[in-house]
Design a protein around this motif. Structure first.
Motif, PDB file in Angstrom:
ATOM      1  N   ILE A 222      30.542   6.051  35.761  1.00  0.00           N
ATOM      2  CA  ILE A 222      30.517   7.050  35.219  1.00  0.00           C
ATOM      3  C   ILE A 222      31.672   7.793  35.015  1.00  0.00           C
ATOM      4  CG2 ILE A 222      29.775   9.595  35.686  1.00  0.00           C
ATOM      5  CD1 ILE A 222      27.604   8.478  37.299  1.00  0.00           C
ATOM      6  N   GLY A 223      32.684   7.222  35.758  1.00  0.00           N
ATOM      7  CA  GLY A 223      34.191   7.776  35.610  1.00  0.00           C
ATOM      8  C   GLY A 223      34.779   7.426  34.028  1.00  0.00           C
ATOM      9  N   SER A 224      34.399   5.925  33.836  1.00  0.00           N
ATOM     10  CA  SER A 224      34.892   5.131  32.820  1.00  0.00           C
ATOM     11  C   SER A 224      34.198   5.888  31.415  1.00  0.00           C
ATOM     12  CB  SER A 224      34.722   3.908  32.898  1.00  0.00           C
ATOM     13  OG  SER A 224      33.208   3.672  32.701  1.00  0.00           O
ATOM     14  N   LEU A 225      32.891   6.392  31.571  1.00  0.00           N
ATOM     15  CA  LEU A 225      32.401   6.893  30.406  1.00  0.00           C
ATOM     16  C   LEU A 225      32.946   8.155  30.261  1.00  0.00           C
ATOM     17  CD1 LEU A 225      28.487   5.692  31.024  1.00  0.00           C
ATOM     18  CD2 LEU A 225      30.067   4.915  29.131  1.00  0.00           C
ATOM     19  N   VAL A 226      33.284   8.964  31.089  1.00  0.00           N
ATOM     20  CA  VAL A 226      33.652  10.345  30.940  1.00  0.00           C
ATOM     21  C   VAL A 226      34.971  10.266  30.569  1.00  0.00           C
ATOM     22  CG1 VAL A 226      34.316  12.686  32.311  1.00  0.00           C
ATOM     23  CG2 VAL A 226      32.250  11.445  32.823  1.00  0.00           C
ATOM     24  N   VAL A 227      35.859   9.435  30.950  1.00  0.00           N
ATOM     25  CA  VAL A 227      37.418   9.364  30.426  1.00  0.00           C
ATOM     26  C   VAL A 227      37.514   8.939  28.948  1.00  0.00           C
ATOM     27  CG1 VAL A 227      39.618   8.455  30.899  1.00  0.00           C
ATOM     28  CG2 VAL A 227      38.315   9.279  32.783  1.00  0.00           C
TER      29      VAL A 227
ATOM     30  N   SER B 244      27.449   6.191  17.916  1.00  0.00           N
ATOM     31  CA  SER B 244      28.316   7.488  17.983  1.00  0.00           C
ATOM     32  C   SER B 244      27.798   8.391  19.553  1.00  0.00           C
ATOM     33  CB  SER B 244      27.874   8.501  17.032  1.00  0.00           C
ATOM     34  OG  SER B 244      26.230   8.777  16.864  1.00  0.00           O
ATOM     35  N   ASP B 245      26.621   8.179  20.190  1.00  0.00           N
ATOM     36  CA  ASP B 245      26.001   8.650  21.289  1.00  0.00           C
ATOM     37  C   ASP B 245      26.127   7.651  22.209  1.00  0.00           C
ATOM     38  OD1 ASP B 245      23.919   7.361  20.023  1.00  0.00           O
ATOM     39  OD2 ASP B 245      22.583   9.061  20.426  1.00  0.00           O
ATOM     40  N   GLY B 246      27.074   6.647  22.219  1.00  0.00           N
ATOM     41  CA  GLY B 246      26.874   5.594  23.039  1.00  0.00           C
ATOM     42  C   GLY B 246      26.917   5.747  24.635  1.00  0.00           C
ATOM     43  N   ARG B 247      27.847   6.798  25.062  1.00  0.00           N
ATOM     44  CA  ARG B 247      27.904   7.221  26.124  1.00  0.00           C
ATOM     45  C   ARG B 247      26.467   7.563  26.834  1.00  0.00           C
ATOM     46  NH1 ARG B 247      32.503   9.824  24.318  1.00  0.00           N
ATOM     47  NH2 ARG B 247      34.444   9.112  25.444  1.00  0.00           N
ATOM     48  N   ALA B 248      25.724   8.465  26.087  1.00  0.00           N
ATOM     49  CA  ALA B 248      24.362   8.665  26.537  1.00  0.00           C
ATOM     50  C   ALA B 248      23.382   7.564  26.683  1.00  0.00           C
ATOM     51  CB  ALA B 248      23.714   9.746  25.865  1.00  0.00           C
ATOM     52  N   ARG B 249      23.590   6.611  25.625  1.00  0.00           N
ATOM     53  CA  ARG B 249      22.394   5.515  25.670  1.00  0.00           C
ATOM     54  C   ARG B 249      23.018   4.439  26.771  1.00  0.00           C
ATOM     55  NH1 ARG B 249      19.869   4.741  20.853  1.00  0.00           N
ATOM     56  NH2 ARG B 249      20.341   6.662  19.501  1.00  0.00           N
ATOM     57  N   ILE B 250      24.161   4.209  27.047  1.00  0.00           N
ATOM     58  CA  ILE B 250      24.219   3.422  28.413  1.00  0.00           C
ATOM     59  C   ILE B 250      23.869   4.093  29.553  1.00  0.00           C
ATOM     60  CG2 ILE B 250      26.297   2.623  29.833  1.00  0.00           C
ATOM     61  CD1 ILE B 250      25.755   0.811  27.447  1.00  0.00           C
ATOM     62  N   LEU B 251      24.214   5.362  29.541  1.00  0.00           N
ATOM     63  CA  LEU B 251      23.754   6.111  30.585  1.00  0.00           C
ATOM     64  C   LEU B 251      22.080   5.994  31.135  1.00  0.00           C
ATOM     65  CD1 LEU B 251      25.666   9.215  31.236  1.00  0.00           C
ATOM     66  CD2 LEU B 251      25.466   7.381  32.787  1.00  0.00           C
TER      67      LEU B 251
ATOM     68  N   GLU C 138      35.693   3.111  25.886  1.00  0.00           N
ATOM     69  CA  GLU C 138      36.251   1.843  25.886  1.00  0.00           C
ATOM     70  C   GLU C 138      36.388   1.160  27.084  1.00  0.00           C
ATOM     71  OE1 GLU C 138      36.687   3.442  21.599  1.00  0.00           O
ATOM     72  OE2 GLU C 138      37.307   4.255  23.871  1.00  0.00           O
ATOM     73  N   LEU C 139      36.691   2.151  28.131  1.00  0.00           N
ATOM     74  CA  LEU C 139      36.751   1.605  29.460  1.00  0.00           C
ATOM     75  C   LEU C 139      35.471   1.118  29.910  1.00  0.00           C
ATOM     76  CD1 LEU C 139      38.736   4.734  31.127  1.00  0.00           C
ATOM     77  CD2 LEU C 139      39.682   2.402  30.510  1.00  0.00           C
ATOM     78  N   MET C 140      34.391   1.575  29.692  1.00  0.00           N
ATOM     79  CA  MET C 140      33.101   1.042  29.872  1.00  0.00           C
ATOM     80  C   MET C 140      33.033  -0.359  29.492  1.00  0.00           C
ATOM     81  SD  MET C 140      30.386   1.182  31.758  1.00  0.00           S
ATOM     82  CE  MET C 140      29.062   0.043  31.655  1.00  0.00           C
ATOM     83  N   LEU C 141      33.531  -0.542  28.046  1.00  0.00           N
ATOM     84  CA  LEU C 141      33.635  -1.842  27.514  1.00  0.00           C
ATOM     85  C   LEU C 141      34.363  -2.640  28.119  1.00  0.00           C
ATOM     86  CD1 LEU C 141      32.718  -3.289  24.851  1.00  0.00           C
ATOM     87  CD2 LEU C 141      34.961  -2.781  24.155  1.00  0.00           C
ATOM     88  N   VAL C 142      35.605  -2.516  29.040  1.00  0.00           N
ATOM     89  CA  VAL C 142      36.540  -3.407  29.466  1.00  0.00           C
ATOM     90  C   VAL C 142      35.650  -3.774  30.759  1.00  0.00           C
ATOM     91  CG1 VAL C 142      38.467  -3.310  31.154  1.00  0.00           C
ATOM     92  CG2 VAL C 142      38.494  -2.417  28.790  1.00  0.00           C
ATOM     93  N   ILE C 143      35.006  -2.807  31.555  1.00  0.00           N
ATOM     94  CA  ILE C 143      34.056  -3.058  32.497  1.00  0.00           C
ATOM     95  C   ILE C 143      32.996  -4.153  32.149  1.00  0.00           C
ATOM     96  CG2 ILE C 143      32.217  -2.143  34.318  1.00  0.00           C
ATOM     97  CD1 ILE C 143      33.869   0.580  34.234  1.00  0.00           C
ATOM     98  N   ILE C 144      32.389  -4.153  31.252  1.00  0.00           N
ATOM     99  CA  ILE C 144      31.373  -5.031  30.802  1.00  0.00           C
ATOM    100  C   ILE C 144      31.791  -6.249  30.609  1.00  0.00           C
ATOM    101  CG2 ILE C 144      29.756  -5.758  28.965  1.00  0.00           C
ATOM    102  CD1 ILE C 144      29.399  -2.464  28.445  1.00  0.00           C
ATOM    103  N   VAL C 145      33.078  -6.362  29.828  1.00  0.00           N
ATOM    104  CA  VAL C 145      33.747  -7.634  29.826  1.00  0.00           C
ATOM    105  C   VAL C 145      34.002  -8.238  31.016  1.00  0.00           C
ATOM    106  CG1 VAL C 145      35.719  -8.780  28.865  1.00  0.00           C
ATOM    107  CG2 VAL C 145      34.455  -7.027  27.462  1.00  0.00           C
ATOM    108  N   ALA C 146      34.739  -7.552  32.182  1.00  0.00           N
ATOM    109  CA  ALA C 146      35.045  -8.179  33.348  1.00  0.00           C
ATOM    110  C   ALA C 146      33.657  -8.546  33.986  1.00  0.00           C
ATOM    111  CB  ALA C 146      35.836  -6.997  34.149  1.00  0.00           C
TER     112      ALA C 146
END
Length: 300
Positions: A53-58, A164-171, A61-69
């Protein structure tokens, strides 16, 4: 004199999870009826939720890093597990392909994801052939399996995030999928009497599956209108499909582990096992969530 085991005997030996023996009283006390260390599992789950949630708020692209890792660790775990039955997946092209598929999906969309999957398979083939022909077909098949599961499937999460609403879709995707586990655990522990697949996952029951369906349908019917402005019935449909896909993902992972003779993919996450033990449902749900959300709640 050593007497060779029959093929069936070797398979039965592999199906017996490692780490056998009777648990200590302390371990038995801390373990839940569903076979987890519940306090550790809750703590790790809450911690992961805060990070996501923190990565999506900030910045998404941080969420993308988490997915890759996460997928990179999952590839390493799956390769290591397959190595126990002498299937040697080429590591370098598998990891490079994993990162490339997720990034290409985020930047270039679905066509780029498919093209990168093809290039990854070619890279695995060439890398393995250069290493010799002995058992090459078996190793290449293992490599193709790892390229699709989890790497290619995780690419659909990147596709959702890129909207464009990727944060909401991932949540929505994460909330509904996690509710499958929560609902299944709650009703399975309280009312579980009829095993769904006793030879694969003895603790998974039809009552638990009903809990997964109820939780997912309710969660989808709430989150899709609230976060994506889609119809409630579209969210309910998403929830029903997620419950089925998440359960199939759990059973698929259990089948792989039972055939390999292991209990968990690793011990990286206390109370959960390995990263792949948490990704099993998510990677199978991702393409279904991407397609259904695109249909019932198109990006604005």
């Amino acid at each position: 004199m050593n007497i060779p085991q029959s093929r069936s005997a070797r398979r039965e030996a592999r199906r017996e999870p490692s780490g056998g023996g009777s648990p200590s009283p302390r371990a038995a006390t801390s373990a839940s009826r569903a076979g987890r260390n519940l306090p550790a599992a809750i703590g790790v789950g809450v911690g992961l939720g805060i990070v996501i949630i923190g990565s999506l708020v900030v910045r998404k692209e941080l969420m993308l890093v988490i997915i890759v890792a996460a997928i990179g660790v999952g590839v390493w775990e799956l390769r290591r597990a397959l190595g126990q039955v002498s299937i040697h997946v080429p590591l370098v092209p598998s990891l490079v392909g994993s990162v490339s598929m997720i990034l290409s999906a985020y930047v270039g969309g679905g066509q780029a994801l498919i093209v990168t999957l093809g290039l990854t398979c070619v890279g695995i083939l060439l890398w393995r052939v250069a290493d010799g022909v002995l058992d090459a077909v078996r190793d290449m098949a293992g490599g193709f399996f790892v390229a699709v599961y989890p790497s290619f499937l995780a690419g659909f999460a990147a596709l959702m995030l890129a909207a464009s609403d990727g944060r909401a879709r991932i949540l929505v995707f994460l909330i509904v999928t996690v509710l499958s586990d929560v609902g299944g655990y709650a009703l399975g522990v309280l009312f579980g009497r009829h095993p769904m697949a006793p030879s694969v996952s003895p603790k998974k029951s039809w009552e638990g599956f009903a809990g997964s369906v109820l939780a997912c349908v309710g969660g989808g019917a709430i989150t899709v209108p609230l976060m994506l402005h889609g119809p409630w019935w579209g969210g309910a449909l998403l929830g029903a499909c997620v419950a089925v896909a998440a359960t199939v993902g759990d059973l698929t992972e259990s089948t792989v582990k039972r055939d390999l003779g292991i209990k968990d993919m690793s011990t990286i996450l206390p109370g959960h096992g390995g990263v792949m033990d948490r990704l099993d449902s998510l990677v199978l749900v991702a393409p279904i969530a991407w397609a259904l959300l695109a249909a019932v709640a198109p990006a604005r």
